[in-house]
Design a protein around this motif. Structure first.
Motif, PDB file in Angstrom:
ATOM      1  N   LEU A  10      -6.644  -3.513   6.595  1.00 13.19           N
ATOM      2  CA  LEU A  10      -6.674  -5.730   6.901  1.00 13.19           C
ATOM      3  C   LEU A  10      -7.658  -6.118   6.999  1.00 13.19           C
ATOM      4  O   LEU A  10      -7.620  -7.941   6.824  1.00 13.19           O
ATOM      5  CB  LEU A  10      -6.590  -5.283   8.463  1.00 13.19           C
ATOM      6  N   GLU A  32      -3.965  10.784  12.506  1.00  7.66           N
ATOM      7  CA  GLU A  32      -3.070   9.584  13.075  1.00  7.66           C
ATOM      8  C   GLU A  32      -4.778   8.428  12.652  1.00  7.66           C
ATOM      9  O   GLU A  32      -3.940   7.731  12.294  1.00  7.66           O
ATOM     10  CB  GLU A  32      -2.344   9.327  13.523  1.00  7.66           C
ATOM     11  N   GLU A  33      -5.605   8.945  14.304  1.00  6.50           N
ATOM     12  CA  GLU A  33      -6.909   7.705  13.975  1.00  6.50           C
ATOM     13  C   GLU A  33      -7.260   7.805  12.796  1.00  6.50           C
ATOM     14  O   GLU A  33      -7.362   5.961  12.346  1.00  6.50           O
ATOM     15  CB  GLU A  33      -7.310   8.603  15.096  1.00  6.50           C
ATOM     16  N   VAL A  64      -5.822   7.528   9.707  1.00  8.32           N
ATOM     17  CA  VAL A  64      -4.595   7.054   8.673  1.00  8.32           C
ATOM     18  C   VAL A  64      -5.309   5.552   9.536  1.00  8.32           C
ATOM     19  O   VAL A  64      -4.767   4.347   8.458  1.00  8.32           O
ATOM     20  CB  VAL A  64      -3.775   7.761   8.996  1.00  8.32           C
ATOM     21  N   LEU A  65      -4.598   5.349  10.769  1.00  6.34           N
ATOM     22  CA  LEU A  65      -4.737   3.786  10.936  1.00  6.34           C
ATOM     23  C   LEU A  65      -5.996   2.996  11.203  1.00  6.34           C
ATOM     24  O   LEU A  65      -5.959   2.301  10.321  1.00  6.34           O
ATOM     25  CB  LEU A  65      -5.016   3.483  12.572  1.00  6.34           C
ATOM     26  N   ASN A  84      -7.860 -10.015   5.525  1.00  6.38           N
ATOM     27  CA  ASN A  84      -8.019 -11.563   6.508  1.00  6.38           C
ATOM     28  C   ASN A  84      -9.453 -11.805   5.405  1.00  6.38           C
ATOM     29  O   ASN A  84      -9.185 -13.416   5.900  1.00  6.38           O
ATOM     30  CB  ASN A  84      -8.762 -10.625   7.975  1.00  6.38           C
ATOM     31  N   TYR A 118      -6.191   1.820   7.323  1.00 11.01           N
ATOM     32  CA  TYR A 118      -5.465   0.494   7.532  1.00 11.01           C
ATOM     33  C   TYR A 118      -6.583  -0.460   7.941  1.00 11.01           C
ATOM     34  O   TYR A 118      -6.403  -0.857   7.804  1.00 11.01           O
ATOM     35  CB  TYR A 118      -4.530   0.559   8.140  1.00 11.01           C
ATOM     36  N   ASP A 119      -7.119   0.087   9.298  1.00 12.49           N
ATOM     37  CA  ASP A 119      -8.101  -1.580   9.660  1.00 12.49           C
ATOM     38  C   ASP A 119      -8.838  -2.067   8.334  1.00 12.49           C
ATOM     39  O   ASP A 119      -9.061  -3.033   8.497  1.00 12.49           O
ATOM     40  CB  ASP A 119      -8.975  -0.421  11.022  1.00 12.49           C
ATOM     41  N   LEU A 148      -0.556  -7.689   4.744  1.00 10.60           N
ATOM     42  CA  LEU A 148      -0.364  -6.661   3.942  1.00 10.60           C
ATOM     43  C   LEU A 148       1.824  -6.350   4.324  1.00 10.60           C
ATOM     44  O   LEU A 148       1.995  -6.396   5.333  1.00 10.60           O
ATOM     45  CB  LEU A 148      -0.717  -5.956   5.137  1.00 10.60           C
ATOM     46  N   VAL A 158       0.858  -1.488  -0.080  1.00 12.38           N
ATOM     47  CA  VAL A 158      -0.283   0.026   0.052  1.00 12.38           C
ATOM     48  C   VAL A 158       0.909   1.421  -0.077  1.00 12.38           C
ATOM     49  O   VAL A 158       1.824   1.271   1.000  1.00 12.38           O
ATOM     50  CB  VAL A 158      -0.720  -0.168   1.286  1.00 12.38           C
TER      51      VAL A 158
END
Lengths: 326, 326
Positions: free
Chosen positions: A115, A104-105, A107-108, A119, A111-112, A125, A94
């Motif tokens: 993911l 940051e939250e 962006v994460l 999964n 990604y969650d 990743l 990515v």
């Protein structure tokens, strides 16, 4: 000169490559224009690589989707490209461009979502790049493998049948509801919204499809059923006859279309970003499920021209498709 | 919360992945944090994948570089990632975001630049995606292979020597000249400008380096010599001693630094986007050429701490590096 169309640009880039005397190596199987690039790793083992880019306000809007949904959908589209070749997704990469003021939250959470999609398909990743940019830009590369000869867009022959996984039409309907901004519609049609924001991942049906159908051509529905079916027909120099009455369409889509006075069949034929698998096969099977994912026969491949049949009536069809530069 | 730094963000994403119980498959060799992801294809055959994103006005500016130079440099950086693992680049994939008003000629010229870099390294453009975006965004994925165990950042041991290909410092000097906008400086220092806009591709030196040096750790200089050497030392839990007097620096850089009253050694130590290969080896060789690319010994790996020596004087050194979110 302005860019005429996405396809025209790709054709011109391809001809630039040829004009420089560059040819693909002997171990490449399928290249530019298909869902994935495919190459031979060893006897009965093929590598598949696909890349896709999603840009804020072009492919997604922050006010419509949660960051999890944005990440999930971007990843789902790439996984789908590997599935559409009959392959198993393995590693993903990515590259993400992020505005300086993004939290940051947030962006994460993107990604969650990615993911979550990974999964569901057993994909890892494995790397990436983070850079700054004005708007969020998510570029995903995916690597997969298959033990079968990769199934490209080319290969369908007259007399074969056309199949699609899952259900179609809901993504475009969900988008039109989101575009309308009407809260009551958003609440009333959760399936349509969900399909647009977090389309199902069909990678778990691939093994069954490969085994039972031995598909001759396959693609994932990203531009729309008609448009993607045309890709198959242009590649294979054939025509098609689609049976509207057999299209797998959810009741919620029919209700919404009735309420909105739009044709549900037009919706099903033109809805993009469905990420359902569309394939052709010699096998004649009305309907079958693989790991709870339905596969439905929706038509057949013919010599030439494009037709749809509805209530026993056969008519030629015009095809529209989404183009980034039109 | 604002993003603290690029590295902090990557560390947090990695810990998200771990918290979901996802582990890399047994055939992966090197992962997040290195130049490439590496996995085992078969005995003595490894696959390498790397991705990079370049954004208009962040990584390049249209007023400074021709579209050919923009395309060339974006591609050179990716090729360099494969070289830095000791691998041979094979296939590349370009996702490109393009503003609606961009001309077709401009876009095709970007591809000409990329094809130029690809031709120099025997790499094939095998696929991609074209989308619309506000600014030009080039995302490149590259696949390469190696018959040797891929050389990561980790692996350097005290007592080994530090080597670098080509020359260093010119890229940052070229950038500072372009930033100054002074036409007379641009004309006076063509080598510095060229190195910034179209850095050399060192892929042809990789085979020689692998054979003669058996590198224990390798990286390409993208953040700067000191910063990238620190990556090697942090990964391997070592220190370094760099000999400033032996740094391969071009005369033109020295002239420019003298005229501008700046230290050429600072320039050489901090200049990023050099795409020179930096590696460590047990072998003790002052200087050697591979296909006309010089390799120069510039220091040694020690137990701990970072030092530079100049005119026989040894001093501890502070390390700065570029961060996208700082």
């Amino acid at each position: 000169m302005k860019i005429k169309s996405e396809w025209d640009l790709i054709a011109k880039i391809s001809s630039r490559i040829k004009s420089k005397g560059i040819t693909l190596p002997s171990d490449s199987v399928i290249s530019i224009g298909d869902d994935c690039f495919a190459y031979i790793i060893s006897e009965n083992r093929y590598g598949l690589i696909s890349v896709d880019m999603s840009v804020e306000d072009v492919h997604f809007k922050k006010q419509w989707a949660t960051p999890e949904q944005i990440g999930y959908k971007a990843m789902a589209g790439n996984i789908s490209d590997i599935s559409a070749m009959g392959g198993t997704p393995r590693f993903t990469f990515v590259s993400i461009g992020l505005p300086e003021n993004i939290s940051e939250e947030y962006v994460l959470s993107i990604y969650d979502g990615m993911l979550d999609a990974l999964n569901k398909s057993g994909t890892i990743l494995a790397g990436g790049d983070t850079v700054s940019s004005d708007k969020i830009c998510i570029s995903i590369s995916i690597y997969g493998e298959t033990d079968n000869l990769p199934v490209g867009r080319k290969g369908a022959s007259p007399g074969e049948f056309i199949y699609v996984t899952g259900n179609i039409g809901a993504s475009k309907a969900g988008l039109s509801i989101l575009l309308s901004g009407k809260k009551e519609l958003i609440d009333k049609y959760p399936f349509l919204i969900q399909k647009h924001l977090m389309p199902d991942i069909r990678s778990s049906a691939t093994a069954g499809i490969m085994k039972e159908f031995s598909p001759t051509a396959m693609i994932d529905i990203s531009d729309g059923l008609l448009s993607d079916l045309r890709h198959i027909c242009v590649s294979g120099n054939t025509g098609f006859e689609l049976n509207i009455d057999s299209l797998p369409v959810e009741e919620e889509l029919k209700s919404f279309c009735l309420e909105s006075d739009i044709s549900y069949s037009d919706m099903a034929l033109e809805s993009g970003e469905e990420y359902e698998l569309l394939f052709t096969s010699e096998k004649d099977i009305e309907q079958v499920n693989f790991k709870n994912i339905p596969v439905t026969k929706i038509g057949k491949i013919i010599d030439r021209n494009y037709y749809i049949t509805q209530n026993g009536k056969k008519e030629p069809v015009q095809i529209k498709g989404y183009d980034h530069f039109k």
